[in-house]
Enzyme design. Structure first.
Site, PDB file in Angstrom:
ATOM      1  N   ALA A  15       1.027  -1.001  -0.049  1.00 33.99           N
ATOM      2  CA  ALA A  15      -0.048  -0.034   0.146  1.00 33.99           C
ATOM      3  C   ALA A  15       0.924   1.197  -0.069  1.00 33.99           C
ATOM      4  O   ALA A  15       0.455   2.300   0.482  1.00 33.99           O
ATOM      5  CB  ALA A  15      -0.947   0.003   1.042  1.00 33.99           C
ATOM      6  N   SER A  45       7.629   4.879   0.520  1.00 32.33           N
ATOM      7  CA  SER A  45       7.112   5.952  -0.530  1.00 32.33           C
ATOM      8  C   SER A  45       6.770   7.202   0.541  1.00 32.33           C
ATOM      9  O   SER A  45       7.364   8.163   0.494  1.00 32.33           O
ATOM     10  CB  SER A  45       5.777   5.853  -0.961  1.00 32.33           C
ATOM     11  OG  SER A  45       5.784   4.566  -1.605  1.00 32.33           O
ATOM     12  N   GLN A  49      12.085  11.767   0.514  1.00 35.52           N
ATOM     13  CA  GLN A  49      12.233  13.263   0.574  1.00 35.52           C
ATOM     14  C   GLN A  49      12.365  14.131  -0.625  1.00 35.52           C
ATOM     15  O   GLN A  49      11.864  15.069  -1.154  1.00 35.52           O
ATOM     16  CB  GLN A  49      13.760  13.869   1.505  1.00 35.52           C
ATOM     17  CG  GLN A  49      13.582  13.211   2.681  1.00 35.52           C
ATOM     18  CD  GLN A  49      14.647  13.265   3.303  1.00 35.52           C
ATOM     19  OE1 GLN A  49      15.779  13.896   2.799  1.00 35.52           O
ATOM     20  NE2 GLN A  49      14.604  13.195   4.809  1.00 35.52           N
ATOM     21  N   GLY A  51      11.234  13.705  -3.936  1.00 30.24           N
ATOM     22  CA  GLY A  51      10.283  14.208  -4.792  1.00 30.24           C
ATOM     23  C   GLY A  51      10.021  13.178  -6.018  1.00 30.24           C
ATOM     24  O   GLY A  51      10.471  12.112  -6.013  1.00 30.24           O
ATOM     25  N   GLU A 116      18.898  17.801  -8.313  1.00 35.70           N
ATOM     26  CA  GLU A 116      19.519  16.551  -7.445  1.00 35.70           C
ATOM     27  C   GLU A 116      20.720  16.022  -8.366  1.00 35.70           C
ATOM     28  O   GLU A 116      20.691  16.388  -9.396  1.00 35.70           O
ATOM     29  CB  GLU A 116      18.668  15.500  -7.313  1.00 35.70           C
ATOM     30  CG  GLU A 116      17.669  15.969  -6.022  1.00 35.70           C
ATOM     31  CD  GLU A 116      16.568  14.981  -5.724  1.00 35.70           C
ATOM     32  OE1 GLU A 116      16.268  13.983  -6.165  1.00 35.70           O
ATOM     33  OE2 GLU A 116      15.745  15.372  -4.773  1.00 35.70           O
ATOM     34  N   HIS A 231      22.554   5.274  -0.631  1.00 41.21           N
ATOM     35  CA  HIS A 231      22.594   6.422  -0.503  1.00 41.21           C
ATOM     36  C   HIS A 231      23.885   7.316   0.253  1.00 41.21           C
ATOM     37  O   HIS A 231      24.262   6.536   1.277  1.00 41.21           O
ATOM     38  CB  HIS A 231      21.170   7.074   0.189  1.00 41.21           C
ATOM     39  CG  HIS A 231      21.254   8.561  -0.066  1.00 41.21           C
ATOM     40  ND1 HIS A 231      21.701   9.578   0.500  1.00 41.21           N
ATOM     41  CD2 HIS A 231      20.067   9.082  -0.971  1.00 41.21           C
ATOM     42  CE1 HIS A 231      21.055  10.798   0.096  1.00 41.21           C
ATOM     43  NE2 HIS A 231      20.221  10.274  -1.071  1.00 41.21           N
ATOM     44  N   ARG A 271      24.802   8.963  -7.972  1.00 41.34           N
ATOM     45  CA  ARG A 271      24.905   8.357  -6.426  1.00 41.34           C
ATOM     46  C   ARG A 271      25.956   7.300  -6.236  1.00 41.34           C
ATOM     47  O   ARG A 271      26.572   7.467  -5.082  1.00 41.34           O
ATOM     48  CB  ARG A 271      23.659   8.008  -6.144  1.00 41.34           C
ATOM     49  CG  ARG A 271      23.068   8.024  -4.629  1.00 41.34           C
ATOM     50  CD  ARG A 271      21.737   7.446  -4.520  1.00 41.34           C
ATOM     51  NE  ARG A 271      20.875   8.814  -4.615  1.00 41.34           N
ATOM     52  CZ  ARG A 271      19.484   8.708  -4.678  1.00 41.34           C
ATOM     53  NH1 ARG A 271      18.719   7.639  -4.400  1.00 41.34           N
ATOM     54  NH2 ARG A 271      18.912   9.937  -4.720  1.00 41.34           N
ATOM     55  N   HIS A 330      19.390   2.051   0.379  1.00 45.65           N
ATOM     56  CA  HIS A 330      18.341   3.188   0.098  1.00 45.65           C
ATOM     57  C   HIS A 330      17.305   2.442  -1.102  1.00 45.65           C
ATOM     58  O   HIS A 330      16.166   2.703  -0.749  1.00 45.65           O
ATOM     59  CB  HIS A 330      19.269   4.443  -0.519  1.00 45.65           C
ATOM     60  CG  HIS A 330      17.841   5.440  -0.736  1.00 45.65           C
ATOM     61  ND1 HIS A 330      17.286   6.093   0.264  1.00 45.65           N
ATOM     62  CD2 HIS A 330      17.918   6.072  -1.807  1.00 45.65           C
ATOM     63  CE1 HIS A 330      16.523   6.847  -0.044  1.00 45.65           C
ATOM     64  NE2 HIS A 330      16.618   7.179  -1.465  1.00 45.65           N
ATOM     65  N   ARG A 365      20.157   3.863 -10.059  1.00 47.43           N
ATOM     66  CA  ARG A 365      18.890   4.675 -10.179  1.00 47.43           C
ATOM     67  C   ARG A 365      19.029   6.053 -10.273  1.00 47.43           C
ATOM     68  O   ARG A 365      19.809   6.771  -9.388  1.00 47.43           O
ATOM     69  CB  ARG A 365      17.805   4.409  -9.173  1.00 47.43           C
ATOM     70  CG  ARG A 365      16.391   5.303  -9.471  1.00 47.43           C
ATOM     71  CD  ARG A 365      15.443   4.821  -8.382  1.00 47.43           C
ATOM     72  NE  ARG A 365      15.971   4.974  -6.879  1.00 47.43           N
ATOM     73  CZ  ARG A 365      15.848   6.060  -6.345  1.00 47.43           C
ATOM     74  NH1 ARG A 365      15.233   7.311  -6.830  1.00 47.43           N
ATOM     75  NH2 ARG A 365      16.356   6.277  -5.174  1.00 47.43           N
ATOM     76  N   LEU A 371       9.810   7.205  -7.242  1.00 46.89           N
ATOM     77  CA  LEU A 371       8.288   7.538  -7.356  1.00 46.89           C
ATOM     78  C   LEU A 371       7.740   7.796  -8.518  1.00 46.89           C
ATOM     79  O   LEU A 371       6.469   7.316  -8.755  1.00 46.89           O
ATOM     80  CB  LEU A 371       8.037   8.917  -6.314  1.00 46.89           C
ATOM     81  CG  LEU A 371       8.473   8.650  -4.783  1.00 46.89           C
ATOM     82  CD1 LEU A 371       8.159  10.150  -4.025  1.00 46.89           C
ATOM     83  CD2 LEU A 371       7.959   7.345  -4.199  1.00 46.89           C
TER      84      LEU A 371
HETATM   85  C1  SIN Z   1      17.049  11.943  -1.883  1.00 45.42           C
HETATM   86  O1  SIN Z   1      16.457  13.007  -1.553  1.00 45.42           O
HETATM   87  O2  SIN Z   1      18.610  12.378  -1.871  1.00 45.42           O
HETATM   88  C2  SIN Z   1      16.629  10.748  -2.163  1.00 45.42           C
HETATM   89  C3  SIN Z   1      15.963  10.906  -3.491  1.00 45.42           C
HETATM   90  C4  SIN Z   1      15.570   9.658  -4.110  1.00 45.42           C
HETATM   91  O3  SIN Z   1      15.980   8.672  -3.568  1.00 45.42           O
HETATM   92  O4  SIN Z   1      15.325   9.391  -5.162  1.00 45.42           O
END
Ligand code: SIN
Length: 510
Positions: A15, A45, A49, A51, A116, A231, A271, A330, A365, A371
């Site tokens: 969910a 989810s 943070q 988006g 980002e 991460h 990343r 992450h 990724r 998301l």
């Molecule tokens: C982040 O805000 O660093 C993570 C974003 C993500 O995992 O896509």
């Protein structure tokens, strides 16, 4: 045992964003959603943070978003999937907004676009600053509650898929009071990731790869399992799980420094590269911090209220103090292999979100593409289910034994030791040796170990370094075209047995 007699109703397991969006897209057709805890709790989810990425700026276009996604994926992405998902991104943001998500906007009503790492444009939309995930989930939960065709069973955890003639025939689940058997010929796995298999993670600790384990034990093919994203900047103050310090903080100019104040890497590289730089610097005996004092200073608390609150709770003021960070698991790029409609290799089984491997992320990724993928692919899955007729005669299933609730137990230390940011042959073999007997036992760690075993076997087989999979004994990309890895659990077991048998023979030979 409660047997819910609605065999024509699709069941969505999970969910989070992927599960709820699939259910919403299926409406007004009936659907059952299994939420193992109360709706809105314990889901990755809700922790997000960063988006959602979409080419919305005047200087941007989906093709540029696709180029960045492919570059981060280190030549392992499925280019057709990347093109489709990035092209669908702007309309998906509009769809989420129509369903009630209040994205952050400027004074003219346009989206506020953040930057980002490894994005060549500002293209990250947020909601509630750094509370994007929970804001999005609040809006979607409200939309689900308003939709009468969606039945949410809270506190119900899927433990096994039921099969008939190799096709999905139902779900065996544990309810709050009793075992539940749901006949269903169309099931979607949307259970999220695997962070709880690692000692350091930004995921909810209940993220143990249960959906991948369900699919694997039903014989589904898994893809790209060795690609686990760490991460680089989880808040290192002793919490478990670790709060994230979003990449957006580096996007706003914060730098990575060590205890001497020296910078040691380019903060806006993809990343995986930043994580390795932090990992190695720590391995050389340094401590690592984010320094946002100059770039954000007193603005930190308003721009990143959730991160600021986590810091304050640990006695750190990001306006004036350095923020201690370390890499943590992450996101899992691998998962249940699915086609363009989200179908797995088992008839009647779809997967969506982090549990699925669509080919979008490749070996690494791109930030804020997860998301996005969940919301975009939910529509494709729902469309595919809507055009797949339910199969009748599913009620004669023998009641199987309910497996115990999953618990990572020893798997956390095994995965962390052998399958972390840097890997090598000896560490991978040790992990396989430890995981295989647990995976095929009956204990609570069996399913987590089965997921870990496939990751370890795929990682041992990939004798190169690519994206998030870094082998210190094979530090280069292999020559020739990149290949995705595809494995079933039984295949991983056979490979593991052969390997360990070879090792035993070699030891006898010594
Ligand atoms: C982040 O805000 O660093 C993570 C974003 C993500 O995992 O896509």
């Amino acid at each position: 045992m409660d047997r819910l007699d609605r065999s024509d109703t699709p069941v969505v397991i999970g969910a989070g964003l992927a599960g709820l969006m699939t259910a919403l897209y299926l409406a007004p057709a009936p659907v059952i959603v299994l939420a193992k805890t109360a709706l809105g709790s314990g889901i990755a989810s809700g922790f997000a943070q960063g988006g959602v990425a979409a080419a919305l700026g005047a200087d941007d276009e989906p093709g540029l978003h696709a180029v960045d996604t492919l570059a981060a994926g280190d030549a392992l992405c499925d280019a057709a999937v990347v093109e489709r998902v990035t092209a669908a991104a702007p309309e998906t943001i509009a769809e989420l907004a129509r369903r009630g998500v209040a994205f952050d906007r400027d004074a003219d009503g346009g989206f506020l676009l953040g930057l980002e790492a490894a994005h060549s444009r500002r293209r990250i939309v947020h909601a509630g600053g750094d509370r994007s995930g929970s804001e999005i989930m609040c809006a979607l939960i409200a939309a689900v509650r308003r939709t009468p065709s969606i039945t949410v069973l809270e506190g119900v955890e899927a433990r096994r898929l039921l099969l008939r003639d190799g096709c999905v025939a139902g779900v065996l689940a544990a309810g709050p009071a009793e075992t539940v058997m749901l006949p269903a010929s169309r099931v979607v796995i949307a259970t999220g990731g695997i962070g709880g298999l690692y000692r350091h993670t930004t995921n909810p600790l209940g993220a143990l790869g249960q959906g991948v384990a369900l699919a694997a034990r039903a014989g589904a093919r898994l893809a790209d399992m060795e690609f686990v994203q760490f991460h680089p900047t989880a808040l290192d103050v002793g919490l478990d799980p670790m709060p994230l310090v979003s990449e957006a903080v580096r996007g706003e100019g914060a730098s990575l420094v060590d205890e001497t104040g020296a910078r040691f890497t380019d903060e806006l590289k993809p990343r995986d590269q930043v994580s390795r730089a932090v990992w190695r610097h720590r391995g050389d005996g340094h401590r690592v911090f984010l320094d946002a004092r100059q770039a954000l200073g007193a603005r930190f608390g308003t721009r990143f209220p959730a991160i600021a609150a986590h810091c304050r709770a640990a006695g750190i003021d990001p306006a004036t103090d350095l923020i201690p960070v370390r890499p943590a698991e992450h996101y899992h790029m691998g998962g249940i292999a699915v086609d363009a409609a989200g179908r797995s290799t088992v008839a009647g089984l779809w997967a969506c979100g982090e549990a699925a491997a669509t080919g979008l992320h490749g070996a690494n990724r791109l930030a804020s593409n997860s998301l996005l993928e969940a919301a975009v692919c939910a529509r494709w899955v729902a469309d595919s289910i809507a055009s797949t007729p339910a199969q009748p005669k599913l009620f004669q299933l023998p009641p199987p034994v309910l497996p115990p609730p999953a618990a990572a137990g020893p798997v956390r230390e095994i995965m962390s030791a052998g399958l972390g940011v840097l890997r090598d042959r000896d560490g991978l073999r040790a992990a396989i040796t430890a995981l295989q007997p647990i995976a095929f036992g009956n204990g609570p760690a069996a399913d987590p170990a089965a997921v870990g075993l496939v990751i370890a076997v795929a990682a041992l087989g990939r004798e190169e370094s690519r994206g998030a999979h870094w082998r210190s004994d094979f530090p280069r990309r292999s020559a020739g075209p990149a290949r995705r890895s595809l494995l079933r659990l039984d295949e991983a077991d056979i490979i593991a047995t052969r390997l360990l048998g070879d090792a035993a023979l070699a030891a006898v030979g010594d």
